[in-house]
Design a protein around this motif. Structure first.
Motif, PDB file in Angstrom:
ATOM      1  N   GLU A  62     -55.619  -1.655   9.452  1.00  0.00           N
ATOM      2  CA  GLU A  62     -55.597  -0.296   8.974  1.00  0.00           C
ATOM      3  C   GLU A  62     -54.556   0.340   9.463  1.00  0.00           C
ATOM      4  OE1 GLU A  62     -57.008   3.748   8.288  1.00  0.00           O
ATOM      5  OE2 GLU A  62     -57.883   1.459   7.769  1.00  0.00           O
ATOM      6  N   SER A 134     -65.167   3.322  20.141  1.00  0.00           N
ATOM      7  CA  SER A 134     -65.451   3.142  18.698  1.00  0.00           C
ATOM      8  C   SER A 134     -64.501   2.232  18.120  1.00  0.00           C
ATOM      9  CB  SER A 134     -65.348   4.672  17.931  1.00  0.00           C
ATOM     10  OG  SER A 134     -64.107   4.994  17.633  1.00  0.00           O
ATOM     11  N   GLU A 136     -62.581   3.159  15.634  1.00  0.00           N
ATOM     12  CA  GLU A 136     -61.375   3.997  15.092  1.00  0.00           C
ATOM     13  C   GLU A 136     -59.956   3.468  15.752  1.00  0.00           C
ATOM     14  OE1 GLU A 136     -61.325   6.456  12.785  1.00  0.00           O
ATOM     15  OE2 GLU A 136     -63.508   6.178  12.591  1.00  0.00           O
ATOM     16  N   THR A 137     -59.042   3.504  14.809  1.00  0.00           N
ATOM     17  CA  THR A 137     -57.670   2.876  15.461  1.00  0.00           C
ATOM     18  C   THR A 137     -57.294   3.604  16.815  1.00  0.00           C
ATOM     19  OG1 THR A 137     -57.127   2.279  13.150  1.00  0.00           O
ATOM     20  CG2 THR A 137     -55.445   2.394  14.973  1.00  0.00           C
ATOM     21  N   ASP A 139     -59.003   4.564  19.068  1.00  0.00           N
ATOM     22  CA  ASP A 139     -60.084   4.356  20.255  1.00  0.00           C
ATOM     23  C   ASP A 139     -59.319   2.874  20.572  1.00  0.00           C
ATOM     24  OD1 ASP A 139     -61.033   6.792  20.547  1.00  0.00           O
ATOM     25  OD2 ASP A 139     -62.671   6.262  19.308  1.00  0.00           O
TER      26      ASP A 139
END
Length: 210
Positions: A62, A134, A136-137, A139
């Protein structure tokens, strides 16, 4: 043994990574479980290593995808590439830890064993449930950097030998130094007092002459 509470938390972390290919939550969790199964984790600790390796690998892709977007300022591209490098390194480290753990024997393995069977209440997974907030990058990167910082602090603490008590010679030297310092302070006080007396006497003579 893999407890249900830890498995549920791990699937909650990984399922969002598969929502690009399915909008169904159950299907996303099934995809995450299938990916986890390929790592052959046998207990909560190994499951955590596998989950982190998967999450960090997805985060690497990502971050690189974001860095490839046109019209990004150079500093943001460098930051994203740095994040990708950190996440890739973390993924490799967790894969290595998993492989090392799997070379050791494990007494029991079960994906569907309830948490109570392990003598722990549901949700009480301890350090094995230590996961990013999470997938998410941001985090993931924050989790990696915090973990590395903690590891460095722990290594530094272990490398620092405990202070030994001072020897008799060291204590005597410290006492002599303290006594010398006390004598210097007393001498300075006496000099200051004499100077004040001289100033007072001189002021008195000037006043008398006037």
């Amino acid at each position: 043994m893999i407890t249900a509470a830890v498995l549920d938390k791990v699937l909650g972390l990984l399922a969002p990574l598969f929502r690009d290919v399915t909008a169904d939550e159950d299907a996303a969790r099934d995809a995450a479980l299938a990916t986890l199964t390929g790592y052959g984790a046998r207990d909560d600790r190994e499951l955590r290593f596998a989950a982190l390796a998967i999450a960090f690998s997805f985060g690497t892709m990502e971050a690189l995808s974001q860095a490839a977007q046109p019209d990004l300022p150079p500093n943001q591209v460098l930051r994203l590439r740095g994040n990708a490098n950190a996440l890739n390194r973390a993924a490799q480290q967790n894969e290595a830890r998993l492989e090392k753990a799997q070379r050791q024997p494990v007494a029991e393995t079960a994906f569907d064993r309830p948490a109570e069977a392990n003598g722990s209440p549901p949700g009480a997974a301890g350090s094995d449930a230590d996961l990013p907030a999470s997938s998410e990058t941001a985090d993931l990167v924050a989790f990696v950097r915090a973990a590395w910082k903690a590891e460095k602090a722990a290594a530094a603490a272990q490398a620092t030998p405990p202070a030994s008590p001072p020897s008799r010679q060291q204590r005597r030297f410290a006492e002599r130094q303290a006594e010398k310092q006390r004598q210097r302070e007393l001498e300075q006080a006496r000099l200051a007092q004499r100077a004040a007396q001289r100033d007072a006497a001189q002021t008195g003579r000037i006043a008398a002459g006037a």
